[in-house]
Design a protein around this motif. Sequence first.
Motif, PDB file in Angstrom:
ATOM      1  N   LEU A  26       0.824  -1.214   0.000  1.00 48.65           N
ATOM      2  CA  LEU A  26       0.000   0.000   0.000  1.00 48.65           C
ATOM      3  C   LEU A  26       0.855   1.259   0.000  1.00 48.65           C
ATOM      4  N   LYS A  27       1.986   1.222   0.666  1.00 46.76           N
ATOM      5  CA  LYS A  27       2.903   2.368   0.665  1.00 46.76           C
ATOM      6  C   LYS A  27       3.545   2.546  -0.708  1.00 46.76           C
ATOM      7  N   LEU A  28       3.877   1.426  -1.352  1.00 46.55           N
ATOM      8  CA  LEU A  28       4.490   1.497  -2.686  1.00 46.55           C
ATOM      9  C   LEU A  28       3.501   1.960  -3.751  1.00 46.55           C
ATOM     10  N   PHE A  29       2.260   1.523  -3.619  1.00 49.16           N
ATOM     11  CA  PHE A  29       1.235   1.799  -4.630  1.00 49.16           C
ATOM     12  C   PHE A  29      -0.024   2.337  -3.941  1.00 49.16           C
ATOM     13  N   PRO A  30       0.009   3.581  -3.469  1.00 51.66           N
ATOM     14  CA  PRO A  30      -1.108   4.113  -2.682  1.00 51.66           C
ATOM     15  C   PRO A  30      -2.430   4.212  -3.443  1.00 51.66           C
ATOM     16  N   SER A  31      -2.394   4.284  -4.752  1.00 50.35           N
ATOM     17  CA  SER A  31      -3.655   4.393  -5.503  1.00 50.35           C
ATOM     18  C   SER A  31      -4.164   3.036  -5.996  1.00 50.35           C
ATOM     19  N   ALA A  32      -3.435   1.977  -5.701  1.00 51.12           N
ATOM     20  CA  ALA A  32      -3.841   0.642  -6.158  1.00 51.12           C
ATOM     21  C   ALA A  32      -4.831   0.009  -5.185  1.00 51.12           C
ATOM     22  N   ASN A  33      -5.616  -0.905  -5.687  1.00 52.86           N
ATOM     23  CA  ASN A  33      -6.550  -1.671  -4.883  1.00 52.86           C
ATOM     24  C   ASN A  33      -5.846  -2.967  -4.472  1.00 52.86           C
ATOM     25  N   ILE A  34      -5.301  -2.986  -3.281  1.00 52.38           N
ATOM     26  CA  ILE A  34      -4.536  -4.135  -2.787  1.00 52.38           C
ATOM     27  C   ILE A  34      -5.334  -4.787  -1.673  1.00 52.38           C
ATOM     28  N   LEU A  98       2.251 -22.488 -16.218  1.00 53.07           N
ATOM     29  CA  LEU A  98       0.945 -21.958 -16.616  1.00 53.07           C
ATOM     30  C   LEU A  98       1.036 -20.465 -16.926  1.00 53.07           C
ATOM     31  N   THR A  99       1.770 -19.734 -16.089  1.00 51.01           N
ATOM     32  CA  THR A  99       1.958 -18.294 -16.309  1.00 51.01           C
ATOM     33  C   THR A  99       2.686 -18.041 -17.624  1.00 51.01           C
ATOM     34  N   MET A 100       3.744 -18.792 -17.865  1.00 48.46           N
ATOM     35  CA  MET A 100       4.523 -18.613 -19.092  1.00 48.46           C
ATOM     36  C   MET A 100       3.705 -18.983 -20.329  1.00 48.46           C
ATOM     37  N   TRP A 101       2.949 -20.062 -20.251  1.00 47.53           N
ATOM     38  CA  TRP A 101       2.098 -20.461 -21.386  1.00 47.53           C
ATOM     39  C   TRP A 101       1.088 -19.372 -21.728  1.00 47.53           C
ATOM     40  N   ARG A 102       0.638 -18.634 -20.718  1.00 41.85           N
ATOM     41  CA  ARG A 102      -0.322 -17.553 -20.948  1.00 41.85           C
ATOM     42  C   ARG A 102       0.371 -16.275 -21.410  1.00 41.85           C
ATOM     43  N   GLY A 103       1.697 -16.273 -21.444  1.00 38.27           N
ATOM     44  CA  GLY A 103       2.439 -15.101 -21.899  1.00 38.27           C
ATOM     45  C   GLY A 103       2.509 -13.986 -20.869  1.00 38.27           C
ATOM     46  N   MET A 104       2.348 -14.332 -19.611  1.00 37.05           N
ATOM     47  CA  MET A 104       2.385 -13.340 -18.536  1.00 37.05           C
ATOM     48  C   MET A 104       3.758 -13.341 -17.870  1.00 37.05           C
ATOM     49  N   HIS A 105       4.021 -12.313 -17.107  1.00 37.79           N
ATOM     50  CA  HIS A 105       5.282 -12.219 -16.377  1.00 37.79           C
ATOM     51  C   HIS A 105       5.178 -13.008 -15.072  1.00 37.79           C
ATOM     52  N   TYR A 106       6.315 -13.574 -14.663  1.00 41.67           N
ATOM     53  CA  TYR A 106       6.352 -14.436 -13.478  1.00 41.67           C
ATOM     54  C   TYR A 106       7.639 -14.188 -12.708  1.00 41.67           C
ATOM     55  N   ASP A 107       7.519 -14.243 -11.400  1.00 41.14           N
ATOM     56  CA  ASP A 107       8.690 -14.246 -10.546  1.00 41.14           C
ATOM     57  C   ASP A 107       8.335 -15.095  -9.329  1.00 41.14           C
ATOM     58  N   SER A 108       9.348 -15.506  -8.598  1.00 44.56           N
ATOM     59  CA  SER A 108       9.095 -16.313  -7.414  1.00 44.56           C
ATOM     60  C   SER A 108      10.120 -15.986  -6.337  1.00 44.56           C
ATOM     61  N   TRP A 109       9.786 -16.399  -5.142  1.00 45.45           N
ATOM     62  CA  TRP A 109      10.696 -16.305  -4.012  1.00 45.45           C
ATOM     63  C   TRP A 109      10.577 -17.597  -3.227  1.00 45.45           C
ATOM     64  N   GLU A 110      11.719 -18.184  -2.912  1.00 44.41           N
ATOM     65  CA  GLU A 110      11.735 -19.369  -2.066  1.00 44.41           C
ATOM     66  C   GLU A 110      12.535 -19.055  -0.813  1.00 44.41           C
ATOM     67  N   ASN A 111      11.943 -19.312   0.319  1.00 47.08           N
ATOM     68  CA  ASN A 111      12.625 -19.071   1.576  1.00 47.08           C
ATOM     69  C   ASN A 111      13.833 -19.989   1.711  1.00 47.08           C
ATOM     70  N   MET A 112      14.962 -19.419   2.074  1.00 48.12           N
ATOM     71  CA  MET A 112      16.186 -20.193   2.306  1.00 48.12           C
ATOM     72  C   MET A 112      16.645 -20.105   3.764  1.00 48.12           C
ATOM     73  N   ILE A 130       9.425  -8.665  -1.177  1.00 48.80           N
ATOM     74  CA  ILE A 130       8.140  -8.441  -1.849  1.00 48.80           C
ATOM     75  C   ILE A 130       8.161  -7.106  -2.583  1.00 48.80           C
ATOM     76  N   ALA A 131       8.673  -6.073  -1.937  1.00 45.14           N
ATOM     77  CA  ALA A 131       8.719  -4.744  -2.552  1.00 45.14           C
ATOM     78  C   ALA A 131       9.544  -4.772  -3.836  1.00 45.14           C
ATOM     79  N   LYS A 132      10.729  -5.333  -3.771  1.00 50.16           N
ATOM     80  CA  LYS A 132      11.622  -5.361  -4.932  1.00 50.16           C
ATOM     81  C   LYS A 132      11.008  -6.152  -6.088  1.00 50.16           C
ATOM     82  N   LYS A 133      10.496  -7.330  -5.786  1.00 50.21           N
ATOM     83  CA  LYS A 133       9.941  -8.183  -6.837  1.00 50.21           C
ATOM     84  C   LYS A 133       8.643  -7.606  -7.402  1.00 50.21           C
ATOM     85  N   THR A 134       7.836  -6.989  -6.541  1.00 47.62           N
ATOM     86  CA  THR A 134       6.591  -6.380  -7.004  1.00 47.62           C
ATOM     87  C   THR A 134       6.873  -5.186  -7.906  1.00 47.62           C
ATOM     88  N   LEU A 135       7.814  -4.342  -7.520  1.00 47.01           N
ATOM     89  CA  LEU A 135       8.167  -3.193  -8.367  1.00 47.01           C
ATOM     90  C   LEU A 135       8.605  -3.650  -9.757  1.00 47.01           C
TER      91      LEU A 135
END
Length: 155
Positions: A26-34, A98-112, A130-135
């Motif tokens: 919400l701080k990063l995107f104050p006008s977005a519906n999150i 599934l995301t790639m087949w639809r031609g959409m952008h994808y990223d992931s995070w795995e806890n280490m 989350i902030a970095k990957k979302t931006l």
Amino acid sequence: MYHPRNADGSVGRKIFNEAEVVETLLKLFPSANIQPILMEALPMKFQLEISSQTDLLIGMHGAGMTHIAFLPKHAAVLELFPKGFKLYRAHSMCFQSLTMWRGMHYDSWENMDANLELPHDYTIVPTDVIAKKTLKLVEQICLKKLQYSSFIKFC
């Protein structure tokens, strides 16, 4: 909520600090519906309506990620994994595929970090990650905006 491996219906793979993650976004995107949404608590019709209007889907790996199939064509996905989940699980790539087949952008995070795993299948998700990957994903969505007529509120 039912799965043959989960006969009691308990939900696994949960974000412990969900409120903090939402506050960061919400701080990063104050006008977005999150909104944090518990999809399984809603009738399927509402789940599909929400998915079809979602620009960026963020969630822990699990059945709820099947909503990727109903996202708009400009959308993006950020999939989160608890520590060690991907190890020996070839199917953990299904939502990325599934995301790639639809031609959409994808990223992931795995806890280490074992310190970010808590009892009852909770994972603490670092808000800076989350902030970095979302931006990055929002930038990619906004570039796609030029290709499609739908308006994206946070671009």
